[in-house]
Structures are given as structure tokens and as C-alpha cells.
Write a protein that holds these residues in place. Structure first.
Motif, PDB file in Angstrom:
ATOM      1  N   PRO A  46       0.818  -1.215   0.000  1.00 38.76           N
ATOM      2  CA  PRO A  46       0.000   0.000   0.000  1.00 38.76           C
ATOM      3  C   PRO A  46       0.852   1.265   0.000  1.00 38.76           C
ATOM      4  N   SER A  47       0.217   2.341  -0.381  1.00 39.59           N
ATOM      5  CA  SER A  47       0.922   3.616  -0.447  1.00 39.59           C
ATOM      6  C   SER A  47       1.486   3.986   0.923  1.00 39.59           C
ATOM      7  N   GLY A  48       2.732   4.449   0.943  1.00 35.74           N
ATOM      8  CA  GLY A  48       3.358   4.902   2.187  1.00 35.74           C
ATOM      9  C   GLY A  48       3.987   3.786   2.991  1.00 35.74           C
ATOM     10  N   CYS A  49       4.044   2.552   2.433  1.00 29.53           N
ATOM     11  CA  CYS A  49       4.585   1.439   3.213  1.00 29.53           C
ATOM     12  C   CYS A  49       6.105   1.370   3.141  1.00 29.53           C
ATOM     13  N   GLY A  50       6.718   2.240   2.336  1.00 30.84           N
ATOM     14  CA  GLY A  50       8.178   2.283   2.326  1.00 30.84           C
ATOM     15  C   GLY A  50       8.839   1.678   1.095  1.00 30.84           C
ATOM     16  N   LYS A  51       8.073   1.482   0.029  1.00 31.12           N
ATOM     17  CA  LYS A  51       8.639   0.859  -1.175  1.00 31.12           C
ATOM     18  C   LYS A  51       9.718   1.747  -1.815  1.00 31.12           C
ATOM     19  N   SER A  52       9.357   3.029  -1.992  1.00 30.58           N
ATOM     20  CA  SER A  52      10.332   3.942  -2.618  1.00 30.58           C
ATOM     21  C   SER A  52      11.543   4.123  -1.719  1.00 30.58           C
ATOM     22  N   THR A  53      11.285   4.186  -0.422  1.00 34.54           N
ATOM     23  CA  THR A  53      12.394   4.335   0.518  1.00 34.54           C
ATOM     24  C   THR A  53      13.366   3.171   0.362  1.00 34.54           C
ATOM     25  N   LEU A  54      12.828   1.964   0.269  1.00 35.81           N
ATOM     26  CA  LEU A  54      13.687   0.780   0.112  1.00 35.81           C
ATOM     27  C   LEU A  54      14.454   0.851  -1.212  1.00 35.81           C
TER      28      LEU A  54
END
Ligand SMILES: Nc1ncnc2c1ncn2[C@@H]1O[C@H](COP(=O)(O)OP(=O)(O)OP(=O)(O)O)[C@@H](O)[C@H]1O
Ligand SMILES: [Mg+2]
Lengths: 235, 376
Positions: A46-54
Motif C-alpha cells: 500500500p501507499s506509504g509502506c516504504g517501497k520507494s524508501t527501500l
């Protein structure tokens, strides 16, 4: 060295944690992953779960709060720094393409090559080959604004391949595309994986896109919630 | 595509801003090149004049900073001439006169002895040099003659109701002399009421190739009478108060212009980096190292300044050339600008670009890629 290199992982993380100071957000908590060389993996959640951060941490675009990323078992420091790693080993594809508006397709593809050793003529030749590979030869002289969104993403993928990377990271590469164009771009990733054995890690919201990958990593609240191989993927 | 092509394209994205910045640099470098060029040319012309005449030493009153007020006994000239190693001596007097109705002010008037070796280097365009039999006659420099509209045989009112007849029109190696008039030493002493006095002596040394000999003569002259200072013609020219003041002004003006120019580059590059924050993040993400980002910004800044310098130097050349054709400027601007000064202008533009580009380049290189990409 870490144990992941023993089983041929191109990329692995150990206790990877990221807290953003502003807002005190724990975007990523203790992520331990290992991506074997040549794997095609999708990160969903889901949005905001940290995918881009990872993905940004995997791509050496940001520094973790704790933990480490290893490329072929070696830390970025051992590889000569994050800049060195990005310049030599990595290709990055974005949701919004991020082509430089003043440059034509063939010029955009050459931008990363300034960090290499190719001559101007060799750069032009390689750009032509890459545009051919992504099926964009016929529009090489066009500016981004003269291209359709799907065409822009093809050019961006050609650009990501400019320095012969060993690894391709893509953050929602089909997020701005209609489903038909999205399928075409996925086809391009499939082809790179199949024909060149390219290691690909992409983040997506789109289940159809994720299903084409060999492995699906599901995230929730900054942690890996589910990590499974997808036997239907990458065909 | 070459790196330089990419950098140039970046500059052309905001053509108006780039051109304005360039114009700032052009003005700064142009002013510097023109001012330094003119002042160097001025000094150089004097040095050449002395060298052309073979004058090795100039003797003035010690401690006098304003040369026109230097006063020495004319009779000292014979004592200097009698020294071993001295070939010739010329005592001269200088003053300035003005011709308000001709709009000519501060015209140098020189008092020379008829027959002096100083006359040997003058080329007579028309007429003849002064002779011992002449009384109230004057020789005009070619530029002055043109500005006054005088020819041989005409009269010139040097001081009120003192008509002097023009006997010769000459060309000198030196532009200031071309704008001067020469009368006999005795006449000038009488006109300004300083009989038996000169401002300075020009001395020719016999063994002039030998620096030691020149220096010995210099010491002997200074020992002749208290309060006399003998110096080489080159140090005489460069130590002149007015020349030094002009040079200092030149450099101060140039430095102010250059500081403004580099602030212009700094301003433009800072704005340009702020506007391109996201793009710089993208460049980092697709493989550019910090050093490459830094180089991009620095090359942009240097390119702007060099282009500006080129425009400025062309402008300076155009302005000095056209000024040298105007009567009132022709005596100070004789020649073009020395290549060395143009080289200095280019070098300074390079440094300006590097200084103006340094902060934005470092700022851009240190941007955190993900933050930069999120920046809208
Ligand atoms: N630079 C930042 N500063 C502060 N908080 C941030 C920053 N970047 C991300 N976050 C926060 O960290 C969390 C994870 O963000 P991230 O962008 O990784 O999520 P995501 O899974 O990619 O979401 P989406 O699917 O919407 O792209 C979110 O709560 C987000 O608000
Ligand atoms: Mg995201």
C-alpha cells in the motif's frame, strides 16, 4: 563480506532501517533481503509502506539510518562509494520518466555516459543501439515533449542501460501509463531479463505488472510482510 | 553529444538571463582591459621615448613628488656633463598652458635648448627645429597642430599677448609630446619667471650597455650637489606620482567592476541551480557523481564569463580605437591594447567564472539526490 554473497546475491540488505527526521517517520524497519543475480523481483504494498524508501536505499540514493546494503557482498564503501556504485553498476527508471526537456531522445540517453570512458562518437553509437533495443530509433531526434508517455519511458529505460549496468531499479515505471502501454513497457523489462539476464527490481501498485516478476515482495508499514516466488512470472 | 554541448544547452535555456550576465562580465572585463591597456600604453610610450633618445638617467630634485615643481640650477647641467662617463646632458623645463577658445586645456609646453640631442629624434612634418638665433618661436607636435589648426608661419598666443611664430611641426615617438609645444628653454624660463632653473636633466651615459657604469654615473651625479636624485629613465617613468595614481585608479576601478561581474555570475548560477534542483537530483540518480555535477555548474559559469570577456574585449578594442581618433583623447590613447593585457582579461574572466561558480557548484554537488528529486 556477508553470508548473502555466498549464495550469489547481487544485492542484499542487513537490518536496513530508515527513519526520516522530519515527521519522525519510521519508513523502513529491519529489512533483510537478498536478490540473486539475474532475478526479476517486484515490490508491492500500500501507499506509504516504504517501497520507494527501500528502492532508494538499494540504489544508493540515500543513506540508511541503520543497517547496510551490499552489492555482490561488498558494501558501497568497499566499492568506492555510493557515487561510484551508481555510475557503474546501476540503472534507475522513474514513474515520471524524468527526461531532460531540452535534450532529444538520443541526447538524453547519452547523459549517464559522461561518467564512462566512451568517446563522443562511441557515445552516439551506443545511444543509437540502445534506442534500437527499446524500439525508439525512429524518434531519436525528438524532444521528450514530442513523445507519447510510453515512448518517453522507453527512452528512459534506454538511458538507464547507458552504462551497461548489472542491475535495473524501477520505481512504478508504469504508474503514469495506460494499461496497454504498461504491458508494452513490461514486455521490455521481460525482454531485458530474458535476453540479457538483467537483474530487475521494480516497485509497482499494479498487480498485473507484479505478476510478471519471478518474485513478489509485499511490504507493510516499513517491513517485508510477504516474500514469495511467482512461478507464473517472467515468461 | 559532448559535455560542452550539454552545458551550452543549459545556458541557452534562459538566453535572456545568460546574455545579461554575460553583459555584466563584458562591462567588467571590457573596462579593465581598456583602462589597464590605456594606462600601460601610456607608460610604455614614455619608456620608449627615453629609450629612443638614449636617455639613461633622469635627474630631479630629491623628494619632490610633483615633477612640475622640481627645480634644479641650470648650471648643474655643465657639472654633470663634466663627469667621466657622461656623454650628453639636456636640462628641460615643463609647464602647461591652455587655449580656452580652442577648447584645449592642459597642453604641455616644453622648454628645450636649441641644438639639444633631444631634437634628433623628432621627425619634422613641416618646417624646421629651433635654432639659437630664434626668439619667440614655437614648434608644435603634430596632434596639437591639427587640434589647433595651425601651420608653419601661423602665430600662437602662448600666454596673453605673447604671439609665438610656428616654425616647425614635428612627430615624436611619444603621444604626449605629439600633443605638446616646444619653445626654447630661455623663453619658457622668462615666460614663467624661473630664470636659471630647469625641472630635470636627461643624461646619456657613454658606456650605456654596462649597467655598472650607469649606476656609477648615477652615484656621482647624486654626490655633485645635495638634494639631487638620479634614476634610470624607466624608474623615473614608473615612479611618477601621476602615473602611479592613474594606475591605482585603474586597478581600483577594474577590481570594483570585476567584483560586480563575479557577483553577477554567482547570482545567475545560484538561481539556475535552485531552479534545476530536481534535475540535479535526477542526474545523480542516473549515474552522475558529485564531481560531474560540480563540473557542469563550474563550466557553465566559466563559459558565461569567457563569452562575456570576449564581448568585453572586442568592445574595449572598438572603444579605444575610436577614442584614439578623437582630438581630445588622441594624446593619451595612441596605440591599441597590448596582447598581454587581453590575455590578462581572459585569465581574469576565467577566475571570475570559477569564483562565481564555486559556491553554486558545491551547493549543487552536495544536494541529497532523493531530496533534490522530490523538490518541485
Ligand atoms: N523525505 C522524506 N521525509 C519525510 N518523510 C518521508 C520522506 N520520504 C518518505 N517519507 C515517508 O516515509 C513513508 C514511506 O514513504 P515511501 O515514499 O517510501 O512510500 P511508498 O511505499 O513508496 O509510497 P507510494 O506508493 O505512495 O509511493 C511515508 O510515510 C512517507 O510519508
Ligand atoms: Mg513510492
Amino acid at each position: 563480506m556477508n553470508d548473502a554473497s555466498a549464495n550469489g546475491a547481487i544485492l542484499s540488505t542487513k537490518g536496513l532501517t530508515k527513519n526520516y527526521p522530519d515527521g519522525n517517520v519510521a519508513a523502513l524497519t529491519d529489512v533483510n533481503l537478498s536478490i540473486p543475480r539475474g532475478q526479476y523481483a517486484a515490490i508491492v504494498g500500500p501507499s506509504g509502506c516504504g517501497k520507494s524508501t527501500l528502492l532508494n536505499l538499494l540504489g544508493a540514493l540515500d543513506e540508511p539510518t541503520a543497517g547496510s546494503v551490499y552489492f555482490a557482498g561488498r558494501s558501497f564503501a568497499e566499492l568506492g562509494g555510493m557515487d561510484q556504485f551508481r555510475a557503474q553498476k546501476l540503472g534507475f527508471v522513474f514513474q515520471s520518466f524524468y527526461l531532460l526537456p531540452i535534450l532529444t531522445a538520443r541526447e538524453n540517453v547519452q547523459i549517464p555516459m559522461f561518467e564512462g570512458t566512451l568517446s563522443a562518437a562511441a557515445r552516439a553509437k551506443r545511444a543509437a543501439e540502445l534506442l534500437e533495443l527499446v524500439g525508439m530509433s525512429h524518434r531519436a531526434g525528438h524532444l521528450p515533449k514530442q513523445l507519447s508517455v510510453g515512448e518517453r519511458q522507453r527512452v528512459a529505460i534506454a538511458r538507464a542501460l547507458a552504462n551497461n549496468p548489472e542491475l535495473l531499479l524501477a520505481d512504478e515505471p508504469t504508474g503514469n501509463l495506460d494499461s496497454k502501454t504498461a504491458q508494452e513497457i513490461c514486455g521490455l523489462f521481460d525482454q531485458l531479463h530474458r535476453e540479457q539476464g538483467m537483474t530487475i527490481v521494480l516497485v509497482t501498485h499494479d498487480q498485473n505488472v507484479a505478476n510478471r516478476a519471478e518474485r513478489i515482495i509485499a511490504m507493510r508499514d516499513g517491513r517485508v510482510a510477504d516474500d514469495r516466488l511467482n512461478k507464473d512470472g517472467a515468461r | 553529444m559532448r559535455f560542452l554541448t550539454f552545458v551550452t544547452k543549459n545556458l541557452l535555456r534562459r538566453p535572456f538571463r545568460s546574455v545579461l550576465t554575460m553583459m555584466g562580465i563584458a562591462l567588467a572585463v571590457g573596462a579593465m582591459v581598456a583602462l589597464v591597456g590605456i594606462s600601460n600604453g601610456f607608460v610604455e610610450s614614455f619608456i620608449q621615448l627615453y629609450q629612443g633618445r638614449g636617455v639613461d638617467l633622469v635627474v630631479v630634485r630629491a623628494g619632490v613628488s610633483e615633477r612640475l615643481t622640481s627645480a634644479l640650477e641650470e648650471s648643474l647641467g655643465d657639472k654633470i656633463r663634466a663627469l667621466p662617463g657622461v656623454r650628453d646632458v639636456a636640462g628641460i623645463m615643463t609647464d602647461v598652458v591652455s587655449f580656452p577658445d580652442l577648447n584645449l586645456y592642459g597642453v604641455p609646453i616644453l622648454g628645450w635648448k636649441p641644438g639639444t640631442f633631444l631634437l634628433d629624434n623628432l621627425k619634422f612634418v613641416s618646417g624646421r627645429p629651433l635654432t639659437a638665433q630664434d626668439g619667440r618661436v614655437v614648434m608644435l607636435g603634430s596632434v596639437l597642430a591639427k587640434n589647433m589648426g595651425k601651420q608653419v608661419g601661423d602665430k600662437v598666443d602662448v600666454f596673453e599677448d605673447e604671439p609665438f611664430e610656428v616654425v616647425g611641426i614635428f612627430e615624436s615617438l611619444n603621444m604626449v609630446e605629439n600633443g605638446s609645444m616646444i619653445v626654447s628653454l630661455a623663453e619658457l624660463q622668462r615666460l614663467i619667471d624661473r630664470r636659471g632653473r630647469v625641472n630635470l636633466f636627461n643624461v646619456v651615459v657613454t658606456d650605456r650597455a654596462d649597467e655598472g657604469a650607469v649606476d656609477r654615473v648615477r652615484q656621482e651625479i647624486e654626490a655633485l650637489a645635495p638634494g639631487m636624485s638620479a634614476m634610470t629613465s624607466e624608474s623615473f617613468v614608473t615612479s611618477d606620482m601621476q602615473i602611479q595614481a592613474a594606475r591605482a585608479m585603474t586597478w581600483i576601478t577594474s577590481i570594483v567592476a570585476l567584483v560586480i561581474g563575479s557577483v553577477g555570475v554567482l547570482n545567475t548560477m545560484v538561481m539556475s541551480v535552485f531552479e534545476r534542483t530536481q534535475e540535479i537530483g535526477i542526474l545523480r540518480a542516473i549515474g552522475w557523481r558529485k564531481s560531474r555535477v560540480m563540473r557542469m555548474i563550474l563550466v557553465e559559469a566559466v563559459l558565461l564569463s569567457l563569452a562575456g570577456a570576449l564581448v568585453g574585449i572586442l568592445g574595449a578594442l572598438a572603444i579605444t580605437t575610436s577614442l584614439s581618433r578623437l582630438p581630445s583623447f588622441s594624446i593619451i590613447i595612441a596605440r591599441g591594447i597590448a596582447p598581454a593585457v587581453i590575455g590578462q582579461g581572459i585569465l581574469i574572466a576565467l577566475i571570475l567564472g570559477l569564483i562565481g561558480g564555486a559556491y553554486p557548484a558545491i551547493y549543487a554537488a552536495l544536494l541529497q539526490p532523493t531530496k533534490a528529486i522530490r523538490h518541485e
